[in-house]
Design an enzyme around this catalytic site. Structure first.
Site, PDB file in Angstrom:
ATOM      1  N   GLN A  80      48.389 -90.322  15.534  1.00  0.00           N
ATOM      2  CA  GLN A  80      48.333 -90.957  14.216  1.00  0.00           C
ATOM      3  C   GLN A  80      49.680 -91.523  13.772  1.00  0.00           C
ATOM      4  O   GLN A  80      49.783 -92.058  12.673  1.00  0.00           O
ATOM      5  CB  GLN A  80      47.840 -89.946  13.175  1.00  0.00           C
ATOM      6  CG  GLN A  80      46.446 -89.415  13.431  1.00  0.00           C
ATOM      7  CD  GLN A  80      46.083 -88.269  12.494  1.00  0.00           C
ATOM      8  OE1 GLN A  80      46.849 -87.890  11.621  1.00  0.00           O
ATOM      9  NE2 GLN A  80      44.896 -87.715  12.690  1.00  0.00           N
ATOM     10  N   HIS A 142      49.267 -86.472  10.719  1.00  0.00           N
ATOM     11  CA  HIS A 142      49.452 -86.188   9.293  1.00  0.00           C
ATOM     12  C   HIS A 142      50.858 -86.518   8.814  1.00  0.00           C
ATOM     13  O   HIS A 142      51.552 -85.692   8.225  1.00  0.00           O
ATOM     14  CB  HIS A 142      49.123 -84.718   8.998  1.00  0.00           C
ATOM     15  CG  HIS A 142      47.657 -84.420   9.046  1.00  0.00           C
ATOM     16  ND1 HIS A 142      47.104 -83.337   8.390  1.00  0.00           N
ATOM     17  CD2 HIS A 142      46.628 -85.037   9.678  1.00  0.00           C
ATOM     18  CE1 HIS A 142      45.793 -83.305   8.611  1.00  0.00           C
ATOM     19  NE2 HIS A 142      45.482 -84.345   9.399  1.00  0.00           N
ATOM     20  N   GLU A 236      39.428 -85.371  -0.881  1.00  0.00           N
ATOM     21  CA  GLU A 236      39.607 -85.381  -2.327  1.00  0.00           C
ATOM     22  C   GLU A 236      40.034 -86.742  -2.857  1.00  0.00           C
ATOM     23  O   GLU A 236      40.832 -87.445  -2.236  1.00  0.00           O
ATOM     24  CB  GLU A 236      40.693 -84.367  -2.731  1.00  0.00           C
ATOM     25  CG  GLU A 236      40.350 -82.928  -2.424  1.00  0.00           C
ATOM     26  CD  GLU A 236      41.442 -81.966  -2.848  1.00  0.00           C
ATOM     27  OE1 GLU A 236      41.266 -80.748  -2.670  1.00  0.00           O
ATOM     28  OE2 GLU A 236      42.487 -82.431  -3.360  1.00  0.00           O
ATOM     29  N   TYR A 246      48.583 -79.732  -6.288  1.00  0.00           N
ATOM     30  CA  TYR A 246      47.191 -80.051  -5.960  1.00  0.00           C
ATOM     31  C   TYR A 246      46.541 -79.024  -5.031  1.00  0.00           C
ATOM     32  O   TYR A 246      45.439 -79.242  -4.560  1.00  0.00           O
ATOM     33  CB  TYR A 246      47.113 -81.487  -5.414  1.00  0.00           C
ATOM     34  CG  TYR A 246      47.352 -82.460  -6.546  1.00  0.00           C
ATOM     35  CD1 TYR A 246      46.302 -83.013  -7.254  1.00  0.00           C
ATOM     36  CD2 TYR A 246      48.649 -82.724  -6.992  1.00  0.00           C
ATOM     37  CE1 TYR A 246      46.516 -83.841  -8.344  1.00  0.00           C
ATOM     38  CE2 TYR A 246      48.873 -83.545  -8.083  1.00  0.00           C
ATOM     39  CZ  TYR A 246      47.801 -84.095  -8.755  1.00  0.00           C
ATOM     40  OH  TYR A 246      48.022 -84.892  -9.849  1.00  0.00           O
ATOM     41  N   TYR A 257      38.697 -76.573  11.236  1.00  0.00           N
ATOM     42  CA  TYR A 257      37.900 -77.219  12.270  1.00  0.00           C
ATOM     43  C   TYR A 257      37.127 -76.210  13.111  1.00  0.00           C
ATOM     44  O   TYR A 257      36.114 -76.541  13.716  1.00  0.00           O
ATOM     45  CB  TYR A 257      38.795 -78.103  13.130  1.00  0.00           C
ATOM     46  CG  TYR A 257      39.342 -79.266  12.344  1.00  0.00           C
ATOM     47  CD1 TYR A 257      38.539 -80.356  12.033  1.00  0.00           C
ATOM     48  CD2 TYR A 257      40.647 -79.257  11.857  1.00  0.00           C
ATOM     49  CE1 TYR A 257      39.014 -81.415  11.279  1.00  0.00           C
ATOM     50  CE2 TYR A 257      41.138 -80.303  11.102  1.00  0.00           C
ATOM     51  CZ  TYR A 257      40.322 -81.381  10.817  1.00  0.00           C
ATOM     52  OH  TYR A 257      40.798 -82.426  10.058  1.00  0.00           O
TER      53      TYR A 257
END
Length: 365
Positions: A80, A142, A236, A246, A257
């Protein structure tokens, strides 16, 4: 301050419908893009697209320029990670200034970095890193990297939890799992929520995030919307507040997972509840607030690109900012949707996250 929580499951609490194709049609603007990640519009009608492997591409007169832009800084091209967001400065027409976010380093130690550069139409000049997240993390997932320029001239950037470092999201001496706010020269705004605390990194604007993949400002409500990936469920939609926590990983609607319980808590005092939760996960990526003229019936609604669900979701928003009905678009294409933007012409533009990715344009039929 807690927010009204809407949880979406297979037994939906509100209607989800498919937007009839009679309402719009889809055009292909460009193809042959390798995992495109971000789209930006320039004042003269050109468009810029980042490709995750580290290329910045130009689309002009409806054509993808064959040669990538020269001078892009080296990136970690893995999973990613890579070249992420491109964002023109408000004075781009005069200065050619761009901001680029990307993952810098290697698999053993890397950071999400923000650089400022000058684009002359062919290449980047004066590439200057202005912010680098700390500490370094390992792995290549991430990394966050979404950018948003605010009306006061400051800039937000999201940082993910690095997947393996979720506990860092609750630490205020780490940028991991936070949103940071800086000035466009990389300095810290004096009114940041934690300025003056010796035990806190002063760039932190909010924390307790997993992996924010969109930041959108609504001038009508003065809200900053963000969304982030949950694990197995628990994606979210949030409203960002300065200094807000948060909750990740202390509160979550998702499971790991392995299907193991991450936390028994979905709410906790002092932590901000999401506006909306998607379970099962749709893997939200880009997001846009529609403010164009081609689709007046959509004005004020949020459009969310979904990777796992391979759709665009229209989330209707009331005047008080409460999410309502959701509608699913582009499910018939079967492609991962990475970014969605509103163009200067009022059309919706969508990037598909594929090895042979496309830039799509949605216009009225």
């Amino acid at each position: 301050m807690t927010r009204f929580l809407l949880t979406l499951s297979l037994t939906a609490l509100f209607a989800i419908a498919s937007v009839a194709r009679a309402e719009y049609r889809v055009e292909t603007v460009a193809e042959g893009l390798e995992h495109p990640w971000s789209l930006a519009f320039l004042p003269d009608g050109r468009m810029l697209v980042t490709e995750r492997p580290g290329r910045l591409r130009v689309i002009e007169n409806g054509q993808l320029r064959e040669a990538p832009v020269e001078g892009v800084p080296p990136v970690l091209d893995a999973q990613q990670s890579g070249l992420l967001e491109v964002l023109p400065a408000p004075d781009f027409a005069e200065t050619g200034t761009l901001f680029l976010s990307y993952v810098h380093g290697d698999r053993r130690a890397n950071h999400t970095r923000l650089a400022r550069a000058r684009f002359d139409g062919e290449r980047l000049h004066d590439v200057q890193p202005i912010f680098t997240t700390m500490p370094a993390k390992s792995g290549a997932v991430h990394g966050g990297g979404r950018l948003l320029l605010l009306s006061d001239g400051t800039l937000l950037m999201s940082m993910g939890d690095g997947f393996f470092f979720r506990e860092e999201s609750q630490k205020l001496d780490s940028h991991i799992g936070t949103v940071v706010r800086i000035n466009t020269d990389g300095s810290v705004p004096e009114d940041n929520p934690f300025v003056g605390r010796a035990d806190v990194l002063p760039e932190i604007y909010s924390y307790g995030h997993r992996h924010i993949q969109a930041l959108v400002y609504d001038p009508a409500t003065q809200r900053i919307y963000s969304h982030e990936h949950g694990p197995r469920g628990g994606d979210e939609l949030n409203v960002l507040q300065p200094g807000g926590n948060y909750g990740w990983p202390l509160v979550s609607e998702g499971r790991d997972y392995s299907r193991a319980l991450i936390t028994p808590f979905t709410r906790m005092p002092g932590m901000i509840d999401p506006l909306l939760v998607w379970t099962p996960s749709i893997a939200p990526a880009g997001m846009a607030l529609y403010d164009g003229d081609l689709f007046p019936q959509w004005r004020g609604d949020l459009f969310v690109a979904a990777l796992a669900e391979k759709t665009i979701r229209r989330v209707s928003m009331s005047e008080d900012g409460t999410p309502g009905e959701q509608e699913i678009m582009l499910a018939d294409l079967g492609e991962r949707m990475r970014d969605v933007r509103v163009g200067p012409d009022g059309a919706l533009y969508v990037l598909t996250d594929e090895e042979d990715g496309r830039l799509l344009r949605i216009v009225p039929r």
